[in-house]
Design an enzyme around this catalytic site. Structure first.
Site, PDB file in Angstrom:
ATOM      1  N   ARG A   1       0.964  -1.241  -0.120  1.00 32.13           N
ATOM      2  CA  ARG A   1      -0.019   0.100   0.075  1.00 32.13           C
ATOM      3  C   ARG A   1       0.791   1.349   0.179  1.00 32.13           C
ATOM      4  NH1 ARG A   1      -0.690   4.570   2.676  1.00 32.13           N
ATOM      5  NH2 ARG A   1      -0.263   3.381   4.724  1.00 32.13           N
ATOM      6  N   ASP A   2       1.597   1.376   1.082  1.00 31.19           N
ATOM      7  CA  ASP A   2       2.560   2.725   1.163  1.00 31.19           C
ATOM      8  C   ASP A   2       3.554   2.685  -0.145  1.00 31.19           C
ATOM      9  OD1 ASP A   2       3.800   5.044   1.978  1.00 31.19           O
ATOM     10  OD2 ASP A   2       3.388   4.557   4.125  1.00 31.19           O
TER      11      ASP A   2
ATOM     12  N   HIS B   1       3.061   4.317  -3.298  1.00 33.67           N
ATOM     13  CA  HIS B   1       3.627   5.894  -3.624  1.00 33.67           C
ATOM     14  C   HIS B   1       4.686   5.815  -4.443  1.00 33.67           C
ATOM     15  CE1 HIS B   1       0.542   7.937  -1.398  1.00 33.67           C
ATOM     16  NE2 HIS B   1       1.141   7.043  -0.175  1.00 33.67           N
TER      17      HIS B   1
ATOM     18  N   SER C   1       3.936  11.050   8.987  1.00 33.93           N
ATOM     19  CA  SER C   1       3.407  11.088   7.298  1.00 33.93           C
ATOM     20  C   SER C   1       4.681  11.782   6.564  1.00 33.93           C
ATOM     21  CB  SER C   1       2.431  11.781   6.911  1.00 33.93           C
ATOM     22  OG  SER C   1       1.410  11.167   7.950  1.00 33.93           O
TER      23      SER C   1
ATOM     24  N   HIS D   1       3.486   4.382  12.912  1.00 32.90           N
ATOM     25  CA  HIS D   1       3.847   4.369  11.503  1.00 32.90           C
ATOM     26  C   HIS D   1       5.034   5.447  11.157  1.00 32.90           C
ATOM     27  CE1 HIS D   1       2.894   3.723   7.268  1.00 32.90           C
ATOM     28  NE2 HIS D   1       3.483   4.820   7.021  1.00 32.90           N
TER      29      HIS D   1
END
Length: 358
Positions: free
Chosen positions: A20-21, A24, A174, A201
């Protein structure tokens, strides 16, 4: 016998958002074969949760932030078919995804669903957390761009997430902006405010993702996110195989087979990414400025198109506290910088030497 009485360190649950990440880093263009290959390798290593989706989550595939090669349904179906032991996770931010997306994801086999909100806007998650729980999946609530809020604010927001039904809560760094003391203060405040597992995270813009993740564990976090080879936006995420090895040395059990995890990391490097993430100048400045790591590529493209300095553009975006979903702001700020530069050139006094004819 609990861990404190036995002398063992608390168990840490690893949540793996590589698929998922990591999206990017490749403009959300992973295909079925790539997804299946890594998911199967992660499952063989015993990863507790494998998260899948567009980099910005369910429903986010769009012209504004990037169209994924596969639909949410295709990605979920592919990864579900590769998992025999690992639970499948998904991520959704209200405004991109909807309750319908959540229902579809659970129907397709999502076991763990994260509902994300900006760090001071937990109230937007209430309805969606209820949808997740009512459909039988584990509901988690996470706060994005968390460096923009104080430890006390984050604790209050996490308490709201729990009140709305979140079964685990936590924070995303983030922008890769945190120092270890920042993480310790925030996780300590959150663990004191809630009675559910706490999540951290990390991103590696300042080279501190592993250290920050260990700081989170020591402050009471029990769910840590990490990706194979650090595959993720900008400078990448906490590197999964390194984190598991370090936790093992510190005496924390993860239940993951390190040898098979190393094989999964090799699979990720071979099949998912052109090259592992590095901390280049733009990623470093993004961390210093506190700008969302996923802005790296659009910042570089916009700066080149407008003829402005990408580093200056990042610092200006940081001053304006730009967040994911505000990609249009990158162009607005770049155009303003260009206008300011043009105006400065026009009003700059001309030296006598420059006025003389050649």
């Amino acid at each position: 016998m609990d861990d404190a009485m036995s002398g063992r360190q608390p168990r840490v649950l690893i949540h793996d958002p590589t698929l998922r990440d990591g999206h990017h880093a490749v403009r959300h263009q992973l295909d079925r074969d790539q997804l299946h290959a890594y998911a199967a390798a992660a499952d063989a290593a015993g990863l507790p949760v494998v998260e899948i989706g567009h980099g910005n989550g369910l429903g986010a595939s769009s012209l504004q932030i990037g169209r994924a090669r596969l639909s949410d349904e295709e990605m979920l179906d592919t990864v579900r078919g590769a998992l025999t032991r690992s639970r499948m996770g998904v991520f959704m931010a209200p405004g991109w995804g909807t309750s319908k997306d959540l229902r579809n994801a659970v129907a397709l086999g999502a076991d763990v669903v994260r509902i994300a909100a900006h760090c001071t806007e937990a109230t937007v998650t209430e309805r969606h957390l209820d949808v997740v729980r009512s459909h039988g999946a584990e509901a988690q609530g996470v706060l994005l761009m968390s460096h923009m809020a104080s430890p006390e604010q984050l604790a209050e927001q996490c308490a709201l997430l729990v009140r709305f039904g979140a079964q685990a809560v936590g924070i995303f760094d983030s922008a890769g902006h945190y120092l270890p003391a920042d993480v310790t203060a925030r996780i300590t405040a959150i663990t004191a405010a809630v009675d559910v597992p706490v999540i951290f995270h990390g991103h590696n813009n300042l080279g501190l993702a592993i250290t920050n993740s260990i700081s989170a564990v020591r402050a009471g976090a029990s769910i840590i996110d990490a990706t194979a080879r650090g595959f993720g936006a900008g400078a990448g995420n906490t590197q999964l195989e390194v984190l598991v090895a370090v936790l093992d040395r510190l005496g924390h059990s993860t239940g993951i087979d390190l040898r098979r995890l190393l094989a999964a990391a090799d699979t990720a490097e071979e099949h998912l990414m052109p090259a592992p993430p590095t901390i280049d100048s733009i990623s470093l400045v993004s961390g210093l400025a506190g700008v969302f790591s996923g802005f790296k590529k659009p910042v570089l493209e916009t700066a080149r198109r407008q003829g402005v300095d990408p580093i200056q553009l990042l610092f200006e975006l940081g001053k304006r506290q730009a967040v994911a979903g505000q990609e249009d702001l990158i162009g607005d700020v770049a155009r303003q910088l260009k206008q300011d530069l043009t105006r400065a050139d026009e009003t700059s006094p001309t030296t006598s030497t420059e006025r003389q004819a050649p």
